[in-house]
Enzyme design. Structure first.
Site, PDB file in Angstrom:
ATOM      1  N   LYS A 129       0.805  -1.191   0.142  1.00 53.11           N
ATOM      2  CA  LYS A 129      -0.045   0.003   0.176  1.00 53.11           C
ATOM      3  C   LYS A 129       0.872   1.129   0.001  1.00 53.11           C
ATOM      4  O   LYS A 129       0.702   2.132  -0.728  1.00 53.11           O
ATOM      5  CB  LYS A 129      -0.930   0.146   1.081  1.00 53.11           C
ATOM      6  CG  LYS A 129      -1.614   1.461   1.447  1.00 53.11           C
ATOM      7  CD  LYS A 129      -2.077   1.588   2.936  1.00 53.11           C
ATOM      8  CE  LYS A 129      -0.998   1.712   4.140  1.00 53.11           C
ATOM      9  NZ  LYS A 129      -1.461   2.060   5.348  1.00 53.11           N
ATOM     10  N   GLY A 208      -5.154   7.180   5.449  1.00 52.82           N
ATOM     11  CA  GLY A 208      -4.206   8.341   5.914  1.00 52.82           C
ATOM     12  C   GLY A 208      -3.493   8.814   4.595  1.00 52.82           C
ATOM     13  O   GLY A 208      -3.123   9.940   4.690  1.00 52.82           O
ATOM     14  N   GLU A 448       2.106   0.142  12.476  1.00 47.74           N
ATOM     15  CA  GLU A 448       1.158  -0.485  11.844  1.00 47.74           C
ATOM     16  C   GLU A 448       1.342  -2.269  12.010  1.00 47.74           C
ATOM     17  O   GLU A 448       0.316  -2.766  11.787  1.00 47.74           O
ATOM     18  CB  GLU A 448       1.188  -0.185  10.253  1.00 47.74           C
ATOM     19  CG  GLU A 448       2.196  -0.711   9.346  1.00 47.74           C
ATOM     20  CD  GLU A 448       2.216  -0.504   7.960  1.00 47.74           C
ATOM     21  OE1 GLU A 448       1.536   0.387   7.541  1.00 47.74           O
ATOM     22  OE2 GLU A 448       3.051  -0.757   7.381  1.00 47.74           O
ATOM     23  N   ARG A 482      -6.617   2.462  17.877  1.00 54.52           N
ATOM     24  CA  ARG A 482      -6.260   1.140  17.867  1.00 54.52           C
ATOM     25  C   ARG A 482      -5.887   0.643  19.126  1.00 54.52           C
ATOM     26  O   ARG A 482      -6.050  -0.477  19.632  1.00 54.52           O
ATOM     27  CB  ARG A 482      -5.024   0.759  16.909  1.00 54.52           C
ATOM     28  CG  ARG A 482      -5.527   0.970  15.617  1.00 54.52           C
ATOM     29  CD  ARG A 482      -4.332   0.473  14.790  1.00 54.52           C
ATOM     30  NE  ARG A 482      -4.968   0.204  13.409  1.00 54.52           N
ATOM     31  CZ  ARG A 482      -4.311   0.246  12.351  1.00 54.52           C
ATOM     32  NH1 ARG A 482      -2.885   0.491  12.328  1.00 54.52           N
ATOM     33  NH2 ARG A 482      -4.628   0.369  10.981  1.00 54.52           N
ATOM     34  N   LYS A 552      -9.378  -2.334   2.325  1.00 53.80           N
ATOM     35  CA  LYS A 552      -8.937  -1.204   2.469  1.00 53.80           C
ATOM     36  C   LYS A 552      -7.409  -1.394   1.943  1.00 53.80           C
ATOM     37  O   LYS A 552      -6.978  -0.450   1.275  1.00 53.80           O
ATOM     38  CB  LYS A 552      -8.696  -0.598   3.950  1.00 53.80           C
ATOM     39  CG  LYS A 552      -7.913   0.698   4.185  1.00 53.80           C
ATOM     40  CD  LYS A 552      -7.997   1.357   5.505  1.00 53.80           C
ATOM     41  CE  LYS A 552      -7.337   2.805   5.629  1.00 53.80           C
ATOM     42  NZ  LYS A 552      -6.178   2.719   5.626  1.00 53.80           N
TER      43      LYS A 552
END
Ligand SMILES: O=C(O)C1=C[C@@H](OP(=O)(O)O)[C@@H](O)[C@H](O)C1
Ligand SMILES: C=C(OP(=O)(O)O)C(=O)O
Length: 597
Positions: A129, A208, A448, A482, A552
């Site tokens: 990504k 983001g 992440e 999160r 996503k």
């Protein structure tokens, strides 16, 4: 510093601006200082977007008109529908509107398959990504067309492509999978297409990368652009990027809560297109930014810096998380011929500057690496179920945060081996036994990865091992908060987790504790969804309210996960892997149930 303006909520009007500002309606009307650096994302009730700002959406709730999303072979000429087909989570082409709207959990829950035996799987992952986002932005600004191979086609990257189309960039899909793309660049001022019903609009979804990387491009455009996204995106921090753009001379108007989407960004008087110092055209523009909430704030400015006459010098005022992502941005620029000076790693926080020298990124061929962050849940599955999971085409050298799996998985109870492929890339294999160890780790550079680490930590806690994840305060501004979400879901499973100031702790339970199957919540967050998938391997009966949100960054996740679980070593002759207590008797299949969470 030039203030960001905050508008009395009203339907935004178009404000075509010439680079010298003539005719701009994007200029401040009531200069009101809004939030300061360090704002944290408010909770849902703290950030109600004024109803009138939602008037920029159409009545169906789809934020952008279909025409704005059309893939174009050159600015202004819509491409055939086939060129803009995207894939839904089943791998079938999805209607364009499916990616423009927020994933809706609906009434059915996904039954996370439990492991039935040790694995013996090879998992081919789509493109990264983060690399795809950077490749798209730099191709949009390049000196010649670019061809991207292995690009990720997912909700985030398709929204990025759509956003670039709004800014006049052209694209062509070159193959059936959509992962080969030709990008036709633009020069500044970027030729944003005028729309009849108000300013052109960009839907950031929950990405983001889109909400942080694209507004600086609008500051180099012909006219202002309105940015908005999912309700959850309106909670994600954006203020420091807006402050920095305003300080550089862009026109920035906040249309909702201060420091958050929706915003309108335009060229203002065109200050970013002129030398910072008319007496010395080689002098860089200079700006400070608080990037402690997201490295993407700094990456956003780095990506656009070379386009400013004289370039751009950026000084973060404090710590910057996710430093591998900054290296990724710098490497992406250098690979395209842009000179970037980095600060010494020894320089203290607040005394580090990055300088991007002026120039235009080179076009040409770009090969995107597979997504190593998304490799995490699959590799983790080997530790939970036992056996092995191999990811081929693992780059021998990479800036991706996911490369840290090589170091993290052994600390969680697995082993990692690599072999070299004929092309020099690696085949990386994670091996496990079902026995996990806890971890005490500073994940500030690789935040992440935290949800997958937390999934393994949760299962380790039921084997008697505590864990502590540190340095990840900024995860409170990710797709969801999160830290709060992980703590809630771990506790829902019968674990004992709590938030700390900069992370979370998972307490040890008596070894051999059976965690409770539950219906877990994804909070529209793809990484919370994969957290549920990993924990579900060892907690039969685990369900998830929204597996579709994995689109996503990884469309097709449920099918890939099901395939992973079908590849059990038990079905491979000669396999002798031990059988942990946690294995389920049921076969590994993915199902949905009519029962809601
Ligand atoms: O630049 C990027 O592509 C990203 C940077 C990181 O953001 P944060 O620094 O906000 O964690 C990372 O977590 C995100 O998934 C992708
Ligand atoms: C934080 C993440 O995404 P984003 O690029 O939307 O910030 C993520 O993918 O973990």
């Amino acid at each position: 510093m030039v203030p960001v303006t905050r508008e009395a909520p009203s339907a935004p009007t178009d404000g075509a601006a010439s680079p010298d500002g003539a005719g701009s309606t994007d200029a401040p009307t009531t200069p009101v200082r809004t939030d300061g650096p360090g704002t944290t994302a408010p909770g849902p009730s703290a950030n109600p977007a004024p109803a009138s700002t939602r008037a920029i959406r159409d009545s169906s709730g789809s934020p952008a008109p279909a025409s704005a999303r059309a893939t174009r072979t050159n600015p202004g000429s819509p491409a055939p529908a086939s060129a803009r087909a995207t894939r839904d989570s089943s791998g079938r082409p999805a209607p364009t509107s499916a990616r423009a709207t927020r994933t809706n959990p609906g009434p059915t829950a996904w039954e996370a398959p439990a492991a039935t035996g040790p694995l013996d799987a090879v998992v081919e992952l789509p493109g990264s990504k983060s690399l795809t986002a950077r490749a798209l932005v730099l191709a949009a600004l390049a000196d010649s067309p670019s061809t991207l191979r292995g690009a990720l086609r997912s909700r985030d990257t398709d929204l990025m492509l759509d956003a670039l189309h709004v800014l006049g960039v052209g694209s062509e899909v070159l193959d059936e999978s959509g992962s080969s793309l030709r990008i036709l660049p633009v020069t500044e001022p970027l030729p944003v297409t005028a729309t009849a019903g108000g300013p052109p609009q960009v839907d950031c979804g929950l990405a983001g990368t889109v909400m942080r990387f694209v507004p600086p491009l609008a500051a180099l455009a012909q006219r202002p652009v309105v940015f908005d996204g999912d309700e959850a995106a309106r909670l994600r921090p954006l203020g420091p990027v807006l402050d920095a753009l305003a300080a550089l001379g862009a026109a920035v108007s906040e249309l909702g809560a201060p420091g958050h989407l929706p915003v309108r960004v335009g060229p203002g008087s065109g200050a970013l297109l002129r030398p910072a110092d008319p007496a010395d055209p080689t002098a860089p523009h200079r700006v400070s930014i608080d990037a402690s909430q997201s490295s993407q704030f700094l990456s956003a400015l780095l990506l656009v810096g070379a386009l400013l006459p004289g370039g751009l010098e950026i000084t973060p005022t404090g710590p910057v998380p996710s430093l591998p992502h900054i290296h990724m941005t710098v490497e992406s620029l250098r690979e395209r011929g842009i000179v970037v000076d980095e600060p010494s790693p020894q320089a203290p926080d607040g005394a580090r500057s990055w300088r991007v020298h002026p120039g235009r990124p080179r076009g040409g061929e770009v090969q995107i690496e597979p997504d190593l962050s998304n490799a995490g849940p699959f590799l983790a599955a080997a530790l939970v179920a036992g056996g092995s999971v191999t990811v081929p085409h693992w780059p021998a050298r990479t800036t991706q945060a996911g490369d840290a799996w090589r170091e993290l998985l052994p600390r969680l109870g697995g082993t990692v081996t690599t072999t070299v492929q004929p092309d020099g890339a690696l085949r990386l294999t994670a091996h496990g036994t079902g026995r996990l160890t806890g971890i005490d780790a500073d994940l500030s550079a690789v935040g992440e990865l935290a949800p997958t680490v937390a999934a393994l930590a949760t299962l380790a806690s039921a084997q008697g091992h505590p864990s502590r994840l540190r340095g990840i305060t900024h995860l409170r501004g990710h797709e969801t908060n999160r830290l709060a979400a992980l703590v809630a879901e771990i506790n829902r499973l019968g674990g004992r987790a709590r938030e700390t100031a900069d992370g979370l702790e998972v307490a040890a339970l008596p070894a051999g504790t059976r965690l409770r199957p539950a219906c877990l919540h994804a909070y529209a967050d793809h990484r919370l969804a994969t957290f549920a998938a990993v924990t579900g391997l060892a907690v039969p009966g685990t369900r998830l309210d929204d597996v579709a949100c994995t689109a996503k960054t990884l469309p097709g996740f449920p099918a890939l996960w099901e395939k992973l679980l079908r590849s059990t070593a038990a079905q491979v002759p000669g396999s002798r892997a031990p059988a942990p207590d946690s294995w389920a008797e049921a076969p590994a299949t993915t199902r949905t149930t009519q029962e809601a969470c």
